[in-house]
Design a protein around this motif. Structure first.
Motif, PDB file in Angstrom:
ATOM      1  N   MET D  19      35.347  54.039 -33.377  1.00 29.43           N
ATOM      2  CA  MET D  19      34.801  55.127 -34.191  1.00 29.43           C
ATOM      3  C   MET D  19      35.868  55.593 -35.163  1.00 29.43           C
ATOM      4  O   MET D  19      36.950  55.995 -34.751  1.00 29.43           O
ATOM      5  CB  MET D  19      34.378  56.294 -33.306  1.00 29.43           C
ATOM      6  N   VAL D  31      31.497  59.597 -39.531  1.00 30.54           N
ATOM      7  CA  VAL D  31      32.069  58.614 -38.609  1.00 30.54           C
ATOM      8  C   VAL D  31      31.493  57.245 -38.948  1.00 30.54           C
ATOM      9  O   VAL D  31      30.282  57.122 -39.164  1.00 30.54           O
ATOM     10  CB  VAL D  31      31.700  58.966 -37.138  1.00 30.54           C
ATOM     11  N   VAL D  33      30.805  54.065 -36.970  1.00 27.49           N
ATOM     12  CA  VAL D  33      30.833  53.631 -35.587  1.00 27.49           C
ATOM     13  C   VAL D  33      30.560  52.130 -35.527  1.00 27.49           C
ATOM     14  O   VAL D  33      29.678  51.623 -36.213  1.00 27.49           O
ATOM     15  CB  VAL D  33      29.821  54.437 -34.728  1.00 27.49           C
ATOM     16  N   ASN D 134      25.695  57.763 -30.749  1.00 24.19           N
ATOM     17  CA  ASN D 134      27.112  57.951 -30.443  1.00 24.19           C
ATOM     18  C   ASN D 134      27.910  58.400 -31.661  1.00 24.19           C
ATOM     19  O   ASN D 134      28.704  59.343 -31.589  1.00 24.19           O
ATOM     20  CB  ASN D 134      27.703  56.646 -29.887  1.00 24.19           C
ATOM     21  N   GLY D 135      27.706  57.718 -32.790  1.00 25.51           N
ATOM     22  CA  GLY D 135      28.451  58.096 -33.998  1.00 25.51           C
ATOM     23  C   GLY D 135      27.946  59.415 -34.562  1.00 25.51           C
ATOM     24  O   GLY D 135      28.731  60.253 -35.031  1.00 25.51           O
ATOM     25  N   GLN D 235      34.684  58.889 -27.174  1.00 20.73           N
ATOM     26  CA  GLN D 235      34.387  59.988 -28.107  1.00 20.73           C
ATOM     27  C   GLN D 235      35.456  61.074 -28.012  1.00 20.73           C
ATOM     28  O   GLN D 235      35.879  61.638 -29.019  1.00 20.73           O
ATOM     29  CB  GLN D 235      33.025  60.615 -27.791  1.00 20.73           C
TER      30      GLN D 235
END
Lengths: 252, 252, 252, 252, 252, 252
Positions: D19, D31, D33, D134-135, D235
């Motif tokens: 990331m 970000v 990712v 996630n990103g 993260q």
């Protein structure tokens, strides 16, 4: 002690389920399905063509479309045809219904034809997507049955029965077959699709108000399984497969 | 000697007309109307707003929308919401239904609110636009009646009853209330909308196969009038105005 | 005593009708039609193809499209191309124009080709749909005439002349050929399309302000007939059929 | 003995996760990712407005949009902007991403503003929706952090960490973090979203080739949990909450 | 004395130009081009088909599409796919890019295939259309080179190098390669596309604030020429033609 | 020796230019402009509103829309309103026309109103965009003149005259004001917009068949300048500014 449900049901109790076959004069298969106050008209249309990606493969296709009449709901929703596009919700639901029905169909047995399962919600009180799967499944079977009688297909193309139900955590309690007021206040909301043999076809669980634990998930799955068992029993009263379930895999 | 009709009716005979009120849990007024095999679900939604062109005039508005389920017909039609637009035919019909209903409504009596009359064809066998007017009219009256009971309007806002029927010249004969096979082979096709007092609200006549004479027109109008008289009689069995017809003009 | 008309005409008097043929360099047929201040440019395009539903039937097709320039009207209307869709009104009108023109064409005589009649309103002062039919009819005849001269068709394919006019009840009086201010205040508004032999092709009557009686209808039809007779006479000054009217039916 | 994976990973092994924060000059949070060859650019935009349904409630809103560059995939897909609509798949994904992010946000703490999380797939090799979550989660935290530094919000508004991963049954084996070739041949495919505390936010499991058992489901959930634990650890290397996790519920 | 530029460059100085080839795993050619803070991802897709108007002519086609990620700019722009249409600006740019690239391609040498050059702006700071041409040109050459290596084309199909740059009059001074703040305040803004041999392919000059003289035009053209010379030199560091420039015309 | 032009003109000769003002009954300004066989109807509509980005700034806005009737061309083009979107070419042209007209308008002098200049091509034979600018400019001046007469604006808001013409290299020769056959075969094609004082407002040059040199560019610009001088002379015969040209800048 847990809160009573708005319609007085036990937490593990289905709403009244009613399926009326043959409600459309023209469709190859049709069912009006009612789960409590939710009412969905399912019609199946058979066309002698397949989508481009299946051309010349000797296989058929099953697809679904979903719609809701503008006043199927408490407040009128604007008509998708007038707005000029289907909402994300509509597309998500019709993809789910089509995918679920295809999971039990053996495409090589239906010939190069397409079955379109239209699920139109006349009245919505929660659970319209699961009602669409339940009614659409029976309507599809009726259409296949008609194709067999007409000699257009020779082997029964449905590998197993299929049922769907919604479950959720409401006021801390796992409950089966949520009606609209329960659904809109649920902490967790889950739609489950299973086969007659008890295997999962789809699980879609969403934490609406707060994340859920593995234990809650397990209670919901178990509630869902008991509901689907009853639903499939009701389907069989409308339509029984012409032959015992094979052990063939779907793509055999 | 004239040809028998496909369903054995006399040339001046209506199909079986059935209107079931209260078929929708949420709508302010609803009717399922059946004319023979044609079946239209009419729901009326009341909203506390008016379109921009009526802003601050103390008047209300009545509008209609029309749709046909994909398998309402012999062959499946693609879903308008999926295609992203309504056909010209759909727009023409919903404009006709809205205009016809407005012709008997006194806008100053309904307050600054909009009634949307949704007419969704569940099954089509000819005459869907006239069935929509007949069912939509009764559903609208039921909605107005509910508004009066709730004290939201004080004077009955409908100036007269309203009925509609199709007529046509088929195989040389004027016939009343055409079913689909008659309609698609008609030389002339006409839709008539009339009030309870026997005046015309809409006449739409089209020479499909050959131009028609004044004499043929007169026969068709007279057939239509007799049909509409019967239809309005049937409507009154479902709903009677709460007060005798006034002689006020619509815009009084 | 009746009210004078805004432009001083008698109630049974047409506006000045002018048809200018050959106004477009490229089109197979073209006419600029003016009825008073209403001005419509009609062009006919011939293409060597037919729509799918006529494939391999040895027949041709006539269709119409209608548009209005944004400032054809008192206030500017937004451009349909910019909004991304045609209004219901536009679609209704172009369906009427196409249907009317087809009612006098013998499709088996025009070969497997499509004529598209574009009617674009440069300036609107009421009656744009009837002007479109009148101008479109002559432009279509000019195109057919060119096809005959080129030897592409051998028998004259138009069964009869065709004219259209609007009539209405304004301030209690039946009037012929309404201009915009009359049209927008009319109690009843009717468009009539007739053949040269005096038969009806389309009647579309609407009670705008109050329902109309059979007697009013008869006056309107009779006014319309007299107007159309004059219009067809004017058309013949621009274009006469190359052979006397046959008694063949349209589909002979 | 089980089949080796296309990239040689163990069945319970994640792809390389990377990331990169701060990749966009203008966004309030951004970000890039990467999960293996899948690469998604996530940007967060803060606007001082809320959608109509949240008007005057003192709360904010988080929403997500998803897109895929035309050549993010093996074969070029046509551009959604050119086709004029987003596919059902796109809408389904962006609804999932938005819903997941909202599940850990405390709306009363972000003021009347909207955060739009744009997830644009530059290159796709399976798992684009979980990579987007996630990103998008980290980019959203970066944006909130900037709002706090600017004094626009005063209490940290994210109730817990959030991670997502795909799992599936491929050639009979449960596997973690499927790449495209695995995903397209999976018997069962599941996306799981969980919080840092290990509770479920979304479970979407689909039987692509054959229905799955409760036992298979349990293995998949357990694989997913282990993967998400690692993802959340990664993260935290990019962004740690400014204060320890509260036990407040999301809507406190 | 003239005003300093926002980033301190001389008036005839380019921003830092960087081209990274091979940034996409699947595309037949790809380049990430950066001109200062402007960053455009260019991918080229080869398909074995041609548009209908080139059918059976033994020639190929090159086309371009352009898009901008929603947060490529200072303020977020709404997503074109979500709005359902491309703006006029987008269409104008992609037409310019495609036309420019085609100007140096010899269609008879590329066979019946289509190259689609997708230019997606990840970050915008002025000059996105010229960056798209510069990066798209190199990505196209990489794709052609791959086709030659695969033996699918036999003669190098690009007649000359191609470069593009923006110039403008800002605060009275002609300047090269404007960044966003310069561009938005420019009196005159011009985009120039030239070949390696120094001939013009496109000139698009617009007086934003005040009309410009022939003398100003000449200064701008000369600035542009010097910038494009440097850009083409940089392109050659990434990709050199496999054979010396022919004197063949493009359509030889 | 150079090739003769299709219509026998000298290379530096304009086609017959004709401007007919007042051709529309309703528009605040209107001109039918003809350049040879190209014919464009320009109408200007004044509305008492400004676009959102100009709100409360005391300034007005001028915008243009462009359309082409379906049979304005040799072959019929499908109607943009029916297809549901404007082509890239249409959008590019209307952006050019609007930008050009705005370049000579002083927005602070027109008050908070919007002028929409509709340019509808009735017949196309090359040069429709430059004809639109020429006719649109005069129509706009007529509208401003009417606003001044009505006392709605007090100072003449147009800073200079404005003219446009196309030039191109055809068969090796620079030519002025290309007709369609020249335009479609041109090696280079350029549109030039200039003010009455001889400064450039827009230059858009495209190498259609082969790149062009600075020398060719200079010949084209000089041809263009001579053409525009004649065009502006013709405009002045239709409309002269009510006061001598100021030296104020456009935004004074």
């Amino acid at each position: 002690m847990s809160m009573p449900r708005p319609d007085g049901r036990r937490n593990d109790e289905l709403r009244l389920l009613k399926m009326t076959p043959g409600v459309n004069l023209y469709a190859e298969g049709s069912v009006l399905v009612e789960m409590g106050q939710t009412r969905v008209l399912c019609t199946v249309s058979v066309e002698e063509r397949v989508p481009p990606f299946l051309k010349d493969q000797g296989k058929g296709w099953v697809t679904a479309e979903y719609g809701m009449l503008p006043r199927a709901t408490h407040e009128r929703n604007s008509r998708e045809a007038a707005k000029g596009k289907q909402t994300g919700r509509t597309q998500e639901i019709q993809r789910l219904v089509g995918r679920s029905l295809r999971s039990v169909v053996i495409p090589s047995r239906i010939g190069q034809r397409t079955l379109t399962v239209d699920c139109d919600v006349l009245q919505a009180d929660g659970g319209t997507r699961t009602a669409s799967i339940n009614g659409g499944f029976v309507a599809m079977c009726l259409a296949f049955s008609q194709l067999m009688k007409a000699g257009l297909i020779t082997q029964w193309p449905v590998a197993d029965y299929l049922g769907a139900v919604s479950v959720g955590v409401v006021e801390g309690d796992p409950r089966l077959d949520l009606c609209y007021v329960e659904d809109s206040g649920a902490e967790t909301d889950m739609n489950i699709v299973m086969t007659g043999k008890g295997a999962f076809v789809e699980i879609q669980g969403t934490a609406e108000e707060k994340p859920f634990s593995k234990k809650e998930l397990d209670s919901l799955l178990s509630l869902g399984e008991s509901g689907i068992t009853q639903i499939i029993k009701a389907q069989k009263e409308i339509f029984m497969f012409p032959e015992p379930l094979s052990n063939d895999s779907r793509n055999a």
